[in-house]
Scaffold this motif. Structure first.
Motif, PDB file in Angstrom:
ATOM      1  N   ARG A  66       0.847  -1.198   0.000  1.00  0.00           N
ATOM      2  CA  ARG A  66       0.000   0.000   0.000  1.00  0.00           C
ATOM      3  C   ARG A  66       0.881   1.245   0.000  1.00  0.00           C
ATOM      4  N   ALA A  67       1.934   1.209   0.851  1.00  0.00           N
ATOM      5  CA  ALA A  67       2.847   2.356   0.921  1.00  0.00           C
ATOM      6  C   ALA A  67       3.557   2.562  -0.416  1.00  0.00           C
ATOM      7  N   ALA A  69       2.458   1.730  -3.419  1.00  0.00           N
ATOM      8  CA  ALA A  69       1.492   2.269  -4.389  1.00  0.00           C
ATOM      9  C   ALA A  69       1.268   3.756  -4.148  1.00  0.00           C
ATOM     10  N   GLN A  70       1.197   4.120  -2.855  1.00  0.00           N
ATOM     11  CA  GLN A  70       1.011   5.550  -2.522  1.00  0.00           C
ATOM     12  C   GLN A  70       2.185   6.364  -3.032  1.00  0.00           C
ATOM     13  N   ARG A  71       3.377   5.805  -2.867  1.00  0.00           N
ATOM     14  CA  ARG A  71       4.578   6.520  -3.309  1.00  0.00           C
ATOM     15  C   ARG A  71       4.550   6.758  -4.807  1.00  0.00           C
ATOM     16  N   ILE A  73       1.773   6.896  -6.766  1.00  0.00           N
ATOM     17  CA  ILE A  73       0.631   7.717  -7.197  1.00  0.00           C
ATOM     18  C   ILE A  73       0.752   9.161  -6.728  1.00  0.00           C
ATOM     19  N   SER A  74       1.330   9.384  -5.545  1.00  0.00           N
ATOM     20  CA  SER A  74       1.278  10.729  -4.948  1.00  0.00           C
ATOM     21  C   SER A  74       1.926  11.820  -5.799  1.00  0.00           C
TER      22      SER A  74
END
Lengths: 242, 167
Positions: A66-67, A69-71, A73-74
């Protein structure tokens, strides 16, 4: 007045291929053999959907993915926010809107480490500050080989500080297939080797030849697949470089 | 390749040139025509039911359809790109030459008329006899003359509608 049938026959006769052209049976047979063993279209889709479902479950269920993917996309969320806030700087011309919209449809250009034919390692981000024509090709693709002299000309004309061509081969045989080709063709631009999975990160190269133009910030501003006119390429390159 | 009762490799070697040429009538780009010709044979490979005595007709039918699909796809894409401001290229010397322009007109008309009519006309211009046409298009041989005549009329009408004159 000319009989109707004769007139139609004459029009269609204008499409006769010239007698000097000789389709290359042997190389076509080789390409056929190379493609014959690929998975079927339906099988590839089923495999992709299964992988996507598995990836989605991993991202939702586990903190580490999850982390990650966040990295990924952000930066795009931040860019999108900055774009909206800087309304005065937005270019509302159809070209720019199409390119921006098109970019949001695709994943970020991957910044994986690639290796070129000399063994040197590089990333696409090494080319930030330059316009890049990224070409997806194969030694077995006749249309791709037709484009190579154009790209060499573009590299000579627009290259050095402002522009670079990078060719990514999607040959199934990898360097085994590409090196013999490079030994007999003196290309003046960088060649790397990728595969369909890597290309899918750009939104896919579902048909080759395929090419993408990246601006100086590394964003995709033009993309196409299939045969294209040389003049179209050159116009887009000039627009991006100037 | 496996040497079955249907000799695929022999068929490939015997028919590839003709199949590529049929496609090249419709698709201007020779390299693309060869790529599409390979795809036609890949389709034949994945279609054992077509491998047999009727393979030649099947190949012609599939080839002309592939070529016309490619032509229609390009026509649509060119319209789309023009709408968005892409593809407005400066005409090259080849473009303004009359012969190229005439070929383009013929291709535009082929992309606009009924699919079966276009297929019939392309295969007929490639030199197929009425018997071969009927086999390739799976039509009644007794009626093939009527079909061809109708296709020619449709071609002429569309040409005049687009370009205002027959010459």
């Amino acid at each position: 007045m000319e009989p109707k049938n004769d007139w139609v026959d004459r029009q269609l006769a204008k499409l006769n291929p010239d007698s000097e052209w000789q389709p290359q049976v042997a190389s076509a047979l080789t390409r056929f053999e190379g493609r014959r063993v690929k998975p079927s279209f339906i099988g590839a889709w089923q495999g992709s959907l299964s992988l996507a479902a598995a990836a989605a479950i991993c991202i939702i269920a586990f903190p580490a993915p999850r982390a990650f993917a966040q990295r990924i996309i952000s930066p795009y969320v931040e860019s999108g926010t900055a774009l909206l806030l800087s309304a005065g700087d937005i270019d509302f011309s159809p070209n720019h809107i199409f390119a921006t919209f098109h970019h949001w449809l695709n994943l970020a250009p991957p910044d994986d480490v690639l290796t070129d034919s000399s063994g040197a390692r590089f990333r696409l981000s090494d080319y930030n500050g330059k316009v890049v024509l990224l070409s997806f090709w194969s030694t077995q693709c006749a249309a791709c080989l037709k484009e190579i002299p154009w790209f060499m000309e573009f590299q000579s004309t627009y290259g050095k500080d402002k522009f670079a061509v990078i060719g990514i081969s999607l040959d199934q045989g990898g360097w085994k297939a590409v090196r013999p080709f490079l030994a007999t063709h003196n290309l003046n631009y960088r060649i790397g080797v990728g595969d369909d999975v890597w290309a899918s990160q750009f939104g896919g190269a579902d048909r080759i030849p395929a090419a993408m133009l990246l601006n100086r910030k590394g964003l995709i501003v033009a993309k196409h697949s299939g045969v294209h006119e040389k003049a179209d390429y050159e116009r887009k390159i000039r627009e991006a470089v100037n | 390749m496996n040497a079955d009762a249907f000799d695929f490799e022999a068929t490939f070697r015997a028919q590839y040139d003709r199949i590529a040429r049929v496609i090249a009538r419709v698709v201007k780009d020779r390299a693309r025509a060869e790529e599409l010709a390979v795809e036609v044979f890949l389709k034949l490979w994945n279609n054992p039911g077509a491998q047999g005595e009727q393979a030649e007709g099947w190949l012609y039918r599939t080839a002309v359809r592939k070529g016309l699909d490619e032509l229609r796809h390009r026509t649509r894409r060119a319209r789309y790109e023009q709408m968005l401001g892409f593809g407005r290229r400066v005409p090259t010397p080849e473009d303004v030459r009359s012969a190229a322009e005439e070929q383009e007109r013929v291709r535009m008309v082929l992309s606009a008329i009924d699919k079966r009519d276009a297929e019939l006309l392309v295969l007929r211009s490639h030199g197929l006899s009425y018997r071969e046409l009927a086999a390739a298009m799976e039509l009644n041989p007794a009626s093939i003359g009527t079909f061809v005549s109708r296709a020619q009329n449709d071609f002429r009408k569309e040409y005049v509608k687009r370009y205002g004159t027959e010459e």
